[in-house]
Design a protein around this motif. Structure first.
Motif, PDB file in Angstrom:
ATOM      1  N   TYR A 152      23.333 -10.892  -7.205  1.00  0.00           N
ATOM      2  CA  TYR A 152      22.075 -10.162  -7.321  1.00  0.00           C
ATOM      3  C   TYR A 152      22.266  -8.712  -6.889  1.00  0.00           C
ATOM      4  CZ  TYR A 152      22.082 -11.690  -2.410  1.00  0.00           C
ATOM      5  OH  TYR A 152      22.441 -11.958  -1.112  1.00  0.00           O
ATOM      6  N   SER A 153      21.300  -7.865  -7.255  1.00  0.00           N
ATOM      7  CA  SER A 153      21.327  -6.425  -6.947  1.00  0.00           C
ATOM      8  C   SER A 153      22.670  -5.796  -7.326  1.00  0.00           C
ATOM      9  CB  SER A 153      21.030  -6.194  -5.456  1.00  0.00           C
ATOM     10  OG  SER A 153      19.736  -6.629  -5.116  1.00  0.00           O
ATOM     11  N   ASP A 163      32.357  -1.797 -12.813  1.00  0.00           N
ATOM     12  CA  ASP A 163      33.393  -2.830 -12.771  1.00  0.00           C
ATOM     13  C   ASP A 163      33.244  -3.754 -11.569  1.00  0.00           C
ATOM     14  OD1 ASP A 163      34.166  -1.199 -10.681  1.00  0.00           O
ATOM     15  OD2 ASP A 163      36.048  -0.544 -11.605  1.00  0.00           O
ATOM     16  N   ARG A 164      32.202  -3.531 -10.758  1.00  0.00           N
ATOM     17  CA  ARG A 164      31.876  -4.342  -9.591  1.00  0.00           C
ATOM     18  C   ARG A 164      32.968  -4.327  -8.524  1.00  0.00           C
ATOM     19  NH1 ARG A 164      31.015  -9.114  -9.237  1.00  0.00           N
ATOM     20  NH2 ARG A 164      29.028  -9.139  -8.141  1.00  0.00           N
ATOM     21  N   ARG A 208      22.146  -5.350  -1.287  1.00  0.00           N
ATOM     22  CA  ARG A 208      22.986  -6.532  -1.124  1.00  0.00           C
ATOM     23  C   ARG A 208      23.534  -6.534   0.304  1.00  0.00           C
ATOM     24  NH1 ARG A 208      26.185  -8.108  -5.792  1.00  0.00           N
ATOM     25  NH2 ARG A 208      27.983  -8.045  -4.390  1.00  0.00           N
ATOM     26  N   PRO A 209      23.840  -7.693   0.848  1.00  0.00           N
ATOM     27  CA  PRO A 209      24.387  -7.720   2.210  1.00  0.00           C
ATOM     28  C   PRO A 209      25.689  -6.942   2.372  1.00  0.00           C
ATOM     29  CG  PRO A 209      23.621  -9.891   1.574  1.00  0.00           C
ATOM     30  CD  PRO A 209      23.560  -9.040   0.342  1.00  0.00           C
ATOM     31  N   ASP A 210      26.455  -6.802   1.287  1.00  0.00           N
ATOM     32  CA  ASP A 210      27.703  -6.042   1.381  1.00  0.00           C
ATOM     33  C   ASP A 210      27.488  -4.552   1.142  1.00  0.00           C
ATOM     34  OD1 ASP A 210      27.045  -6.486  -1.257  1.00  0.00           O
ATOM     35  OD2 ASP A 210      29.056  -7.008  -1.923  1.00  0.00           O
ATOM     36  N   CYS A 211      26.271  -4.161   0.752  1.00  0.00           N
ATOM     37  CA  CYS A 211      25.962  -2.749   0.528  1.00  0.00           C
ATOM     38  C   CYS A 211      25.007  -2.200   1.579  1.00  0.00           C
ATOM     39  CB  CYS A 211      25.341  -2.551  -0.860  1.00  0.00           C
ATOM     40  SG  CYS A 211      26.428  -2.996  -2.223  1.00  0.00           S
ATOM     41  N   CYS A 212      24.623  -3.034   2.531  1.00  0.00           N
ATOM     42  CA  CYS A 212      23.748  -2.617   3.616  1.00  0.00           C
ATOM     43  C   CYS A 212      24.537  -2.686   4.919  1.00  0.00           C
ATOM     44  CB  CYS A 212      22.520  -3.517   3.676  1.00  0.00           C
ATOM     45  SG  CYS A 212      21.355  -3.040   4.968  1.00  0.00           S
ATOM     46  N   PHE A 213      24.653  -1.566   5.608  1.00  0.00           N
ATOM     47  CA  PHE A 213      25.470  -1.476   6.813  1.00  0.00           C
ATOM     48  C   PHE A 213      24.593  -1.201   8.029  1.00  0.00           C
ATOM     49  CE2 PHE A 213      28.545  -1.216   3.597  1.00  0.00           C
ATOM     50  CZ  PHE A 213      29.819  -1.341   4.131  1.00  0.00           C
TER      51      PHE A 213
END
Length: 373
Positions: free
Chosen positions: A33-34, A41-42, A332-337
């Motif tokens: 998601y998001s 290319d993710r 996304r949890p990997d894009c929020c720090f």
């Protein structure tokens, strides 16, 4: 489509409160998601949100990333932001910076050290693990043989090392080479922009001129577009242009008594106007950092700004202390720090063992201490 150059990672040591801080844009997880927060290319984070309480170092993160511009570009900046440069508890008298870029799938590392934001003491450029050049005033290192392998064989290397960045010297004293990674690296850096709106005015770091915004908007026929943008973001005003006795023109709110917009507007309206102004230069931008981007916004307007940024084909970082934005429909949890008081910067994904699904409420998980690793 993303531009050909992307910042893969950034590391800084001994700068302000950071003993060492590392930010990895390639640490992407398999959330479904998001995905508009990622490159096409993710493989890389495109839109990144940094959350942290006051005094956690959010502004200093931006100053650290944009330190590179002070010796590679002619930029105007608030030098007071860099006055206290080195970490106060360190005995080392310089700070270290390391940028890794992905350019057309190739890796370019730019590494340097400074005593202050003006004074270089080391500089090194590496492309695909091959040293292009290196100089170090501490150890007496001078290595320039690698430049000939990248199209700079005729460049005079007899310059006063330390008085100027050698990377800047290379680019400024050589003809433009097509498809050259070094020139594309400089294009990316010159396209970087940091900005912030405060009650005291606008602050910029970058090559975007801090000009009079209303003059630019009038000159380029953007008044109607600005009005539409403001209306879409809860500012229900009509705009009008009026010529003053000296011949200059200003933007006014259209009422029975015209009100000068940039004098009477609220802080939120002025912040939206700054964002609108920057959007006119988005095609020239490579990387944008907006400090405390939602300080003057209603939460729904902050949502809209995040949506605008996620649609753009450039990397962006925004900082906030608004937990309402910690939702999977925005990030996304990997894009929020999270940046905490100990100056640790880690993504939500790296701060928990929990499997975070799209239906999870990140804000509640944060409040309940899920990410207190």
């Amino acid at each position: 489509m993303m531009k050909n150059t992307i910042l893969k990672s950034f590391r800084v040591k001994n700068f302000k409160q950071f003993k060492e801080l590392f930010l990895d844009f390639s640490n992407v997880r398999d959330y479904s998601y998001s995905e508009d927060c990622l490159s096409a290319d993710r493989k890389f984070i495109k839109s990144l949100l940094v959350y942290g309480p006051n005094a956690s170092g959010k502004s200093n993160l931006g100053y650290a990333i944009f330190d590179v511009m002070h010796h590679l570009a002619d930029v105007s900046t608030d030098s007071l932001a860099y006055q206290y440069y080195l970490r106060a508890d360190s005995i080392k008298n310089y700070a270290d910076f390391e940028y890794t870029f992905n350019i057309h799938g190739q890796y370019v590392e730019y590494i340097y050290s400074k005593k202050d934001y003006k004074t270089l003491i080391k500089e090194k450029l590496i492309i695909n693990k091959k040293c292009v050049f290196e100089w170090d005033l501490i150890n007496g290192t001078l290595a320039f043989d690698g430049i000939k392998d990248f199209g700079f064989e005729s460049l005079n290397t007899q310059i006063q090392i330390g008085s100027i960045s050698f990377l800047r010297y290379m680019v400024n004293n050589s003809p433009r080479l097509k498809y050259n990674l070094i020139f594309e690296l400089m294009d990316f850096i010159l396209g970087m922009l940091w900005f912030r709106r405060t009650d005291n005015g606008n602050s910029f770091i970058g090559t975007l001129s801090n000009t009079h915004i209303d003059e630019y908007i009038i000159k380029h026929g953007l008044v109607e577009e600005l009005e539409k943008f403001l209306n879409q973001n809860e500012v229900n005003e009509k705009l009008s242009v009026m010529q003053l006795p000296d011949g200059s023109e200003k933007i006014y709110f259209k009422h029975k008594q015209l009100l000068p917009m940039f004098i009477t507007a609220s802080s939120g309206t002025l912040a939206l106007s700054i964002f609108f102004y920057w959007m006119q230069f988005k095609n020239k931008s490579s990387f944008v950092f907006i400090d405390e981007f939602d300080a003057f916004y209603h939460f729904s307007v902050a949502d809209n700004i995040l949506k605008y940024l996620r649609k753009l084909p450039i990397q962006s970082i925004v900082t906030t202390h608004n937990t309402n934005l910690l939702k999977t429909k925005y990030v996304r949890p990997d894009c929020c720090f999270l940046l905490d008081g100990s100056a640790q910067l880690k993504s939500l994904a790296d701060r928990t063992q929990r499997e975070i699904r799209q239906g999870n409420n990140l804000e509640k998980l944060y409040i309940y201490g899920e990410f207190n690793d």
